[in-house]
Design a protein around this motif. Structure first.
Motif, PDB file in Angstrom:
ATOM      1  N   ALA A 165       0.877  -1.170   0.219  1.00  0.00           N
ATOM      2  CA  ALA A 165      -0.096   0.108  -0.047  1.00  0.00           C
ATOM      3  C   ALA A 165       0.894   1.318   0.050  1.00  0.00           C
ATOM      4  CB  ALA A 165      -1.003  -0.196   1.206  1.00  0.00           C
ATOM      5  N   THR A 166       0.420   2.329  -0.646  1.00  0.00           N
ATOM      6  CA  THR A 166       1.222   3.665  -0.647  1.00  0.00           C
ATOM      7  C   THR A 166       0.378   4.724  -1.125  1.00  0.00           C
ATOM      8  OG1 THR A 166       2.916   4.526  -2.038  1.00  0.00           O
ATOM      9  CG2 THR A 166       1.630   3.563  -3.366  1.00  0.00           C
ATOM     10  N   GLU A 167       0.737   5.927  -0.589  1.00  0.00           N
ATOM     11  CA  GLU A 167       0.022   7.106  -0.432  1.00  0.00           C
ATOM     12  C   GLU A 167       0.405   7.846  -2.076  1.00  0.00           C
ATOM     13  OE1 GLU A 167      -2.205   8.636   1.536  1.00  0.00           O
ATOM     14  OE2 GLU A 167      -2.546   6.759   2.491  1.00  0.00           O
ATOM     15  N   VAL A 168      -0.702   8.182  -2.579  1.00  0.00           N
ATOM     16  CA  VAL A 168      -0.586   9.135  -4.003  1.00  0.00           C
ATOM     17  C   VAL A 168      -1.119  10.195  -3.736  1.00  0.00           C
ATOM     18  CG1 VAL A 168      -0.570   9.091  -6.481  1.00  0.00           C
ATOM     19  CG2 VAL A 168      -0.066   6.892  -5.454  1.00  0.00           C
ATOM     20  N   VAL A 169      -0.410  11.412  -4.196  1.00  0.00           N
ATOM     21  CA  VAL A 169      -1.010  12.565  -4.145  1.00  0.00           C
ATOM     22  C   VAL A 169      -1.233  13.162  -5.529  1.00  0.00           C
ATOM     23  CG1 VAL A 169      -0.674  15.089  -3.557  1.00  0.00           C
ATOM     24  CG2 VAL A 169       0.265  13.265  -2.043  1.00  0.00           C
ATOM     25  N   THR A 170      -2.507  13.420  -5.647  1.00  0.00           N
ATOM     26  CA  THR A 170      -3.122  13.823  -7.185  1.00  0.00           C
ATOM     27  C   THR A 170      -4.316  14.664  -6.720  1.00  0.00           C
ATOM     28  OG1 THR A 170      -3.646  13.126  -9.340  1.00  0.00           O
ATOM     29  CG2 THR A 170      -4.505  11.881  -7.582  1.00  0.00           C
ATOM     30  N   GLY A 171      -4.383  15.930  -7.794  1.00  0.00           N
ATOM     31  CA  GLY A 171      -5.489  16.754  -7.684  1.00  0.00           C
ATOM     32  C   GLY A 171      -5.397  17.363  -6.029  1.00  0.00           C
ATOM     33  N   GLY A 172      -4.463  17.634  -5.519  1.00  0.00           N
ATOM     34  CA  GLY A 172      -4.137  18.194  -4.275  1.00  0.00           C
ATOM     35  C   GLY A 172      -4.877  17.297  -2.877  1.00  0.00           C
ATOM     36  N   VAL A 173      -5.080  16.087  -3.318  1.00  0.00           N
ATOM     37  CA  VAL A 173      -5.565  15.319  -2.184  1.00  0.00           C
ATOM     38  C   VAL A 173      -4.664  13.778  -2.374  1.00  0.00           C
ATOM     39  CG1 VAL A 173      -7.593  13.629  -1.742  1.00  0.00           C
ATOM     40  CG2 VAL A 173      -7.904  16.056  -2.787  1.00  0.00           C
ATOM     41  N   ALA A 688      -4.435  23.653   6.946  1.00  0.00           N
ATOM     42  CA  ALA A 688      -3.203  23.325   5.793  1.00  0.00           C
ATOM     43  C   ALA A 688      -2.676  21.990   6.240  1.00  0.00           C
ATOM     44  CB  ALA A 688      -1.948  24.130   6.430  1.00  0.00           C
ATOM     45  N   ARG A 689      -2.739  21.389   7.290  1.00  0.00           N
ATOM     46  CA  ARG A 689      -2.437  19.997   7.559  1.00  0.00           C
ATOM     47  C   ARG A 689      -3.454  19.051   6.755  1.00  0.00           C
ATOM     48  NH1 ARG A 689      -1.033  21.838  12.779  1.00  0.00           N
ATOM     49  NH2 ARG A 689      -3.011  21.369  13.780  1.00  0.00           N
ATOM     50  N   ARG A 690      -4.435  19.307   6.326  1.00  0.00           N
ATOM     51  CA  ARG A 690      -5.586  18.437   5.726  1.00  0.00           C
ATOM     52  C   ARG A 690      -4.951  18.274   4.105  1.00  0.00           C
ATOM     53  NH1 ARG A 690     -11.107  21.324   6.718  1.00  0.00           N
ATOM     54  NH2 ARG A 690     -11.715  19.774   5.162  1.00  0.00           N
ATOM     55  N   TYR A 691      -4.004  19.235   3.743  1.00  0.00           N
ATOM     56  CA  TYR A 691      -3.504  19.162   2.575  1.00  0.00           C
ATOM     57  C   TYR A 691      -2.025  18.638   2.375  1.00  0.00           C
ATOM     58  CZ  TYR A 691      -7.638  21.754   1.861  1.00  0.00           C
ATOM     59  OH  TYR A 691      -8.956  22.319   1.696  1.00  0.00           O
ATOM     60  N   PRO A 692      -1.773  17.617   1.271  1.00  0.00           N
ATOM     61  CA  PRO A 692      -0.175  17.161   1.598  1.00  0.00           C
ATOM     62  C   PRO A 692       0.668  18.417   1.200  1.00  0.00           C
ATOM     63  CG  PRO A 692      -1.760  15.846   0.118  1.00  0.00           C
ATOM     64  CD  PRO A 692      -2.538  17.095   0.591  1.00  0.00           C
ATOM     65  N   GLY A 693       1.654  18.492   2.254  1.00  0.00           N
ATOM     66  CA  GLY A 693       2.645  19.654   2.150  1.00  0.00           C
ATOM     67  C   GLY A 693       2.038  20.845   2.336  1.00  0.00           C
ATOM     68  N   GLY A 694       0.839  20.992   3.054  1.00  0.00           N
ATOM     69  CA  GLY A 694       0.362  22.156   3.383  1.00  0.00           C
ATOM     70  C   GLY A 694       0.875  22.984   4.604  1.00  0.00           C
ATOM     71  N   GLN A 695       0.944  24.279   4.298  1.00  0.00           N
ATOM     72  CA  GLN A 695       1.469  25.192   5.443  1.00  0.00           C
ATOM     73  C   GLN A 695       0.934  26.338   5.216  1.00  0.00           C
ATOM     74  OE1 GLN A 695       5.753  25.758   5.048  1.00  0.00           O
ATOM     75  NE2 GLN A 695       5.746  25.945   2.761  1.00  0.00           N
ATOM     76  N   VAL A 696       1.052  27.269   6.375  1.00  0.00           N
ATOM     77  CA  VAL A 696       0.852  28.536   6.232  1.00  0.00           C
ATOM     78  C   VAL A 696       1.833  29.613   6.572  1.00  0.00           C
ATOM     79  CG1 VAL A 696      -0.787  30.307   7.681  1.00  0.00           C
ATOM     80  CG2 VAL A 696      -1.500  28.022   7.376  1.00  0.00           C
ATOM     81  N   VAL A 697       2.119  30.473   5.818  1.00  0.00           N
ATOM     82  CA  VAL A 697       3.232  31.285   5.621  1.00  0.00           C
ATOM     83  C   VAL A 697       2.717  32.662   5.861  1.00  0.00           C
ATOM     84  CG1 VAL A 697       4.395  29.508   4.471  1.00  0.00           C
ATOM     85  CG2 VAL A 697       3.432  31.327   3.142  1.00  0.00           C
ATOM     86  N   ASP A 698       3.637  33.446   6.108  1.00  0.00           N
ATOM     87  CA  ASP A 698       3.551  35.003   6.190  1.00  0.00           C
ATOM     88  C   ASP A 698       3.561  35.476   4.725  1.00  0.00           C
ATOM     89  OD1 ASP A 698       4.869  37.948   6.217  1.00  0.00           O
ATOM     90  OD2 ASP A 698       3.519  37.516   7.930  1.00  0.00           O
ATOM     91  N   THR A 699       2.745  36.690   4.241  1.00  0.00           N
ATOM     92  CA  THR A 699       2.839  36.861   2.942  1.00  0.00           C
ATOM     93  C   THR A 699       4.107  37.659   2.478  1.00  0.00           C
ATOM     94  OG1 THR A 699       1.520  38.790   3.396  1.00  0.00           O
ATOM     95  CG2 THR A 699       0.240  37.124   2.427  1.00  0.00           C
ATOM     96  N   GLY A 700       4.576  38.131   3.426  1.00  0.00           N
ATOM     97  CA  GLY A 700       6.179  38.521   3.053  1.00  0.00           C
ATOM     98  C   GLY A 700       7.093  37.558   2.650  1.00  0.00           C
ATOM     99  N   ARG A 701       6.758  36.342   3.017  1.00  0.00           N
ATOM    100  CA  ARG A 701       7.573  35.193   2.428  1.00  0.00           C
ATOM    101  C   ARG A 701       7.336  34.849   1.091  1.00  0.00           C
ATOM    102  NH1 ARG A 701       8.260  29.291   4.837  1.00  0.00           N
ATOM    103  NH2 ARG A 701       9.278  28.373   3.025  1.00  0.00           N
ATOM    104  N   LEU A 702       6.253  35.239   0.767  1.00  0.00           N
ATOM    105  CA  LEU A 702       5.658  35.294  -0.822  1.00  0.00           C
ATOM    106  C   LEU A 702       6.771  35.937  -1.590  1.00  0.00           C
ATOM    107  CD1 LEU A 702       1.942  34.551  -0.643  1.00  0.00           C
ATOM    108  CD2 LEU A 702       3.582  32.912  -0.819  1.00  0.00           C
ATOM    109  N   THR A 703       6.619  37.357  -1.171  1.00  0.00           N
ATOM    110  CA  THR A 703       7.532  38.280  -1.675  1.00  0.00           C
ATOM    111  C   THR A 703       8.989  37.820  -2.036  1.00  0.00           C
ATOM    112  OG1 THR A 703       5.979  39.878  -0.955  1.00  0.00           O
ATOM    113  CG2 THR A 703       8.140  40.939  -2.177  1.00  0.00           C
ATOM    114  N   GLY A 704       9.492  37.358  -0.949  1.00  0.00           N
ATOM    115  CA  GLY A 704      10.971  36.746  -0.993  1.00  0.00           C
ATOM    116  C   GLY A 704      10.801  35.710  -2.159  1.00  0.00           C
ATOM    117  N   ASP A 705      10.121  34.653  -2.022  1.00  0.00           N
ATOM    118  CA  ASP A 705      10.030  33.850  -3.054  1.00  0.00           C
ATOM    119  C   ASP A 705       9.962  34.189  -4.468  1.00  0.00           C
ATOM    120  OD1 ASP A 705      10.096  31.901  -1.094  1.00  0.00           O
ATOM    121  OD2 ASP A 705       8.024  31.342  -1.006  1.00  0.00           O
ATOM    122  N   LEU A 706       9.051  35.289  -4.638  1.00  0.00           N
ATOM    123  CA  LEU A 706       8.883  35.917  -5.763  1.00  0.00           C
ATOM    124  C   LEU A 706      10.467  36.376  -6.373  1.00  0.00           C
ATOM    125  CD1 LEU A 706       7.345  36.833  -8.270  1.00  0.00           C
ATOM    126  CD2 LEU A 706       6.729  38.784  -7.154  1.00  0.00           C
TER     127      LEU A 706
END
Length: 842
Positions: A165-173, A688-706
């Motif tokens: 058995a294995t977990e497969v992530v597709t469609g965000g689930v 966020a934990r309900r979605y694979p790899g989900g997390q909550v980040v500060d929007t300032g980090r989004l600017t840094g990633d951009l």
């Protein structure tokens, strides 16, 4: 004549070294660009995924009709950013073609196994295994919606086997599946592992219902292959798709193959054009300067009865031999540089791993011939003046420095400056690539105008700087001013090389900095939300609705990033876009809307940046025709115009408009705004934990990633620009060294008439200060005008951002280079006894 030319090269190695360096470096630069183009043209991906199919019907690009010129309609083909699909019904029509055994539809789903998260994988329906074909190693095919078959690479990496058995992530689930079997991995040589669902389950998971990614055509054993392919092509054309055959099947099998080809062709061709112009400037100036420094030798040949044709033939033979020798060095250097560029592009994700540097013979011939033609033409033009005078006047003519230049040169220079000034208006009136192209044309016209007018510029500068040079350096300054006036024409190549270095570096390098700065600033200022919900595999559309139900959340906006194809004045452009749910978007996003409102955003409407609207000729309320990322044409009413296109994309659509038209069908993030006195962090983290790899980040980090993403995307431009600017700097140093070493007799004569070594050094320093000051001033002015114009046109900023450290590095580096390239060789000349120096050859 060839023997004489070879002997001249043999006994004047030092005199020809600078010319050889310029030619060899020019061949290497052009070779790199041309190899990139040739490699892109030959890149077809790996067709092994569809190895059993004689043809693959898919939709990977979009051809758009452009303007009609002289009765001919220009057509432009662009790669679809979201990888087009074909209708399921097309498989039935292809299967009905006489001679076709089967037409198998293939779905390509984005999936990930949690057991091997770093391994990229794709999901397919089991029937598509007939296209590779795959071979079942153990177990059996999947029979139910909870079973999968995996290829050997996934099985080995995760320790999976039948029954596991294995977990497969597709469609965000994330879903749990039982491994029913293991297949070999020979059919997926593109680097992505594969797993297989039942056909029905793959169709249910596909974000583009009723569509296939591609359809593979299998023929009957006794079929007429040519007749089948002809009918398959007609059927595909009728459906608006393309039938890929032979090695071209790799373009359908690997989604990145077409994008890699387009990138290599576009980048290589664009920078090959820029490089050709710069190499032309450099080679022409260097070869011309080399010929001018041999006026006495050439005059002596004329005096001993050499005909003009013989002298010109000798010069052309010398330059031709130098070009061939330069090719021997430049071609291997260009091949090595192309491989280094390829590795750098692959490591940063611009090109796939299987992209290879291909070709060589055609690229080498093109680079060597191009450089040789420029060099030969320059040598011929430079020799005309010496060979036109009568033999009895040759030596006397060589002893006197020619004047500034003819009327044709003056008029041509003024015309170039006028053309450059007119292009400032065109640059300001356009946008995007058209503005960048006009800006580069303006830059080169300015430099060409300066090159043509350099004799007059040098003389005028010498007169203006004369009092300053005398005040600072005394008698040495007086001699320096006199030399600058007398040698105004001889310093043309030096002035041009310095101006080109400063103008090119100051324009193109800082332009990229401005684009990056604008994108980051707009993103930072335009995000009003405090938090962002993200997930490595993407988020389903329901995530935003669930976030709104969290206590303390006052608005949540799902953002889906994509690209669309929009019309332009010259050719269609692929531009960044986003899909959003406008509900509460005014609380999470501030796009700086100038007219209209995002509240009116619906499935049949669109919001557009002001820059893109101007480029496409759209106004508020117009019906805008564009193509979604998968090539679907749509006509939408413009309901809002906004300014912050660099930070959020030029096109904003309703999320439902994108439904079924993106590869994943998922949101990239959900922007969440909470009430000021509410702590919703724990509840959002739980969501966020309900979605694979989900997390909550500060929007300032989004600017840094951009900022990181923009810097990576701008790296390609900066790398290629650095090569061109480096070549311009090399040319500047080359011409300065040539000019300095050609002054042996002049400096020796000054010392024989009583000028001390110290006075000679101060004179040279004064000359360089004057020439360098003029070159830096003109180059900086050209860069300022060009940069300001294009930044205003592309970003709307009235004043470009120029880091002080950047300007200091550019101007200071040019100054240090120029001084070292003059002071060092002059110091060597001054160590030669004047009596010996006065008798040496030029």
């Amino acid at each position: 004549m060839l023997r004489l030319a070879a002997q001249t090269l043999r006994y004047r190695k030092g005199g020809f070294l600078a010319t050889f360096v310029a030619l060899a470096a020019g061949v290497a630069v052009l070779m790199t660009c041309v190899l990139l183009v040739e490699s892109g043209r030959r890149h077809e991906g790996d067709p092994q995924r569809y190895g059993a199919a004689v043809a693959v019907v898919a939709d990977r690009d979009l051809t758009v009709d452009g303007p009609t010129v002289l009765g001919e309609t220009e057509r432009t083909t662009v790669i679809l950013p979201e990888r087009g699909s074909v209708p399921e019904g097309l498989a039935g029509r292809l299967a009905a073609v006489p001679g076709v055994d089967r037409a198998v539809g293939d779905r390509r789903l984005v999936v990930a196994l949690t057991a091997v998260p770093g391994r990229p994988a794709t999901g397919h329906g089991w029937s598509s295994t007939a296209l590779a074909p795959h071979r079942l190693v153990s177990g059996e095919p999947p029979r139910s919606d909870r079973e999968i078959a995996v290829d050997a690479r996934l099985a080995d990496g995760a320790g999976l086997g039948p029954g596991a058995a294995t977990e497969v992530v597709t469609g965000g689930v994330s879903r749990t599946y039982r491994v029913s079997g293991v297949v070999d991995a020979d059919g997926t040589a593109d680097g992505r592992a594969a797993l297989f669902f039942t056909d029905a389950h793959a169709a249910a998971l596909d974000p583009r219902p009723g569509r296939y990614d591609a359809i593979g055509v299998l023929t009957a054993p006794d079929a007429d292959r040519d007749a089948v392919l002809a009918e398959v092509r007609r059927t595909a054309d009728g459906a608006g798709a393309t039938a890929y055959t032979g090695d071209d099947r790799g373009l359908a099998a690997e989604p990145d193959a077409g994008a890699a080809r387009s990138l290599a062709l576009g980048a290589g061709a664009a920078f090959a054009g820029y490089a050709a112009v710069i190499v032309g400037f450099v080679v022409a100036g260097t070869v011309g300067l080399s010929v001018r420094h041999r006026r006495r030798d050439l005059a002596l040949l004329r005096a001993v009865a050499a005909t003009p044709g013989q002298v010109r033939s000798m010069l052309l033979a010398e330059v031709g031999l130098l070009a061939l020798l330069a090719g021997v060095v430049g071609v291997p250097a260009g091949l090595l540089a192309a491989r280094l560029v390829r590795d750098a592009l692959v490591s940063r994700g611009f090109l796939p791993e299987d992209f290879a540097v291909r070709g060589g013979a055609l690229s080498a011939a093109a680079a060597v011939v191009a450089v040789a033609v420029v060099a030969l033409l320059s040598a011929w033009i430079a020799a005309l003046r010496v060979t036109r005078i009568r033999p009895t006047e040759a030596l006397g003519e060589a002893a006197v420095e020619p004047g500034t230049g003819g009327r044709v040169r003056l008029i041509s220079g003024l015309a170039c400056l006028a053309g450059a000034v007119s292009l400032t208006g065109l640059t300001g009136a356009t946008d995007g690539q058209a503005a960048l192209g006009a800006a580069m044309g303006m830059l080169y016209l300015f430099v060409l105008g300066v090159a043509l007018l350099a004799p007059w510029i040098n003389q005028a500068a010498a007169r203006l700087l004369g009092p300053v040079l005398r005040a600072v350096w005394g008698t040495s300054g007086y001699l320096a001013a006199a030399n600058l006036r007398a040698n105004a024409r001889g310093m043309v190549a030096v002035l041009t090389a310095l101006v080109l270095s400063v103008g090119l570096g100051g324009t193109v390098w800082f332009l990229q900095d401005n684009l990056e700065r604008q994108a980051v600033a707009q993103s930072r200022d335009g995000v009003l939300a405090q938090h962002a919900l993200t997930a490595g595999a993407g988020l389903p559309a329901s995530a935003a609705a669930e976030a709104r139900r969290v206590p303390g959340v006052i608005a949540a906006t799902g953002v889906r990033r994509t690209s669309v194809v929009v019309p332009d004045r010259l050719e269609p452009q692929t531009v960044p876009a986003q899909g959003i749910d406008p509900r509460g978007a005014d609380r999470t996003l501030d796009l700086r809307v100038r007219s209209g409102s995002l509240d009116a955003l619906r499935e049949d409407t669109v919001a557009v940046s002001t820059a893109r609207a101007d480029a496409a000729g759209w106004r508020l309320g117009d019906r805008a025709r564009l193509w979604l990322g998968d090539g679907t044409p749509v006509t939408l009413r413009v309901v809002a115009l906004y300014e912050r296109g660099w930070g959020f994309g030029d096109v904003t659509l309703h999320r439902r408009t994108l439904a079924g038209h993106t590869v994943t069908g998922l949101d990239d993030r959900v922007l969440v705004r909470t009430a000021p006195d509410t702590d919703a962090g724990r509840a959002l983290a739980g969501l966020a934990r309900r979605y694979p790899g989900g997390q909550v980040v500060d929007t300032g980090r989004l600017t840094g990633d951009l900022a990181e993403d923009v810097a990576v995307s701008g790296w390609l431009n900066k790398m290629l620009v650095a090569v061109l600017v480096g070549y311009a700097f090399l040319a500047a140093a080359d011409t300065l060294v040539m000019a300095a070493l050609a002054r042996t007799r002049e400096l020796s004569l000054l010392r024989l008439v009583g000028v001390t070594r110290g006075q000679v050094k101060r004179m040279v320093h004064a000359e360089q200060a004057g020439l360098l000051g003029v070159a830096l001033l003109i180059g900086a002015a050209i860069a300022a005008v060009t940069l300001t114009t294009v930044v205003r046109a592309v970003t709307g900023a009235a004043v470009p951002h120029v880091p002080p450290a950047g300007w200091a590095a550019l101007l200071g580096g040019t100054a240090v280079l120029a001084l070292l390239a003059t002071v060092v060789p002059v110091g060597r000349l001054l160590r030669t006894a004047p009596v010996e120096g006065i008798g040496v050859r030029e």
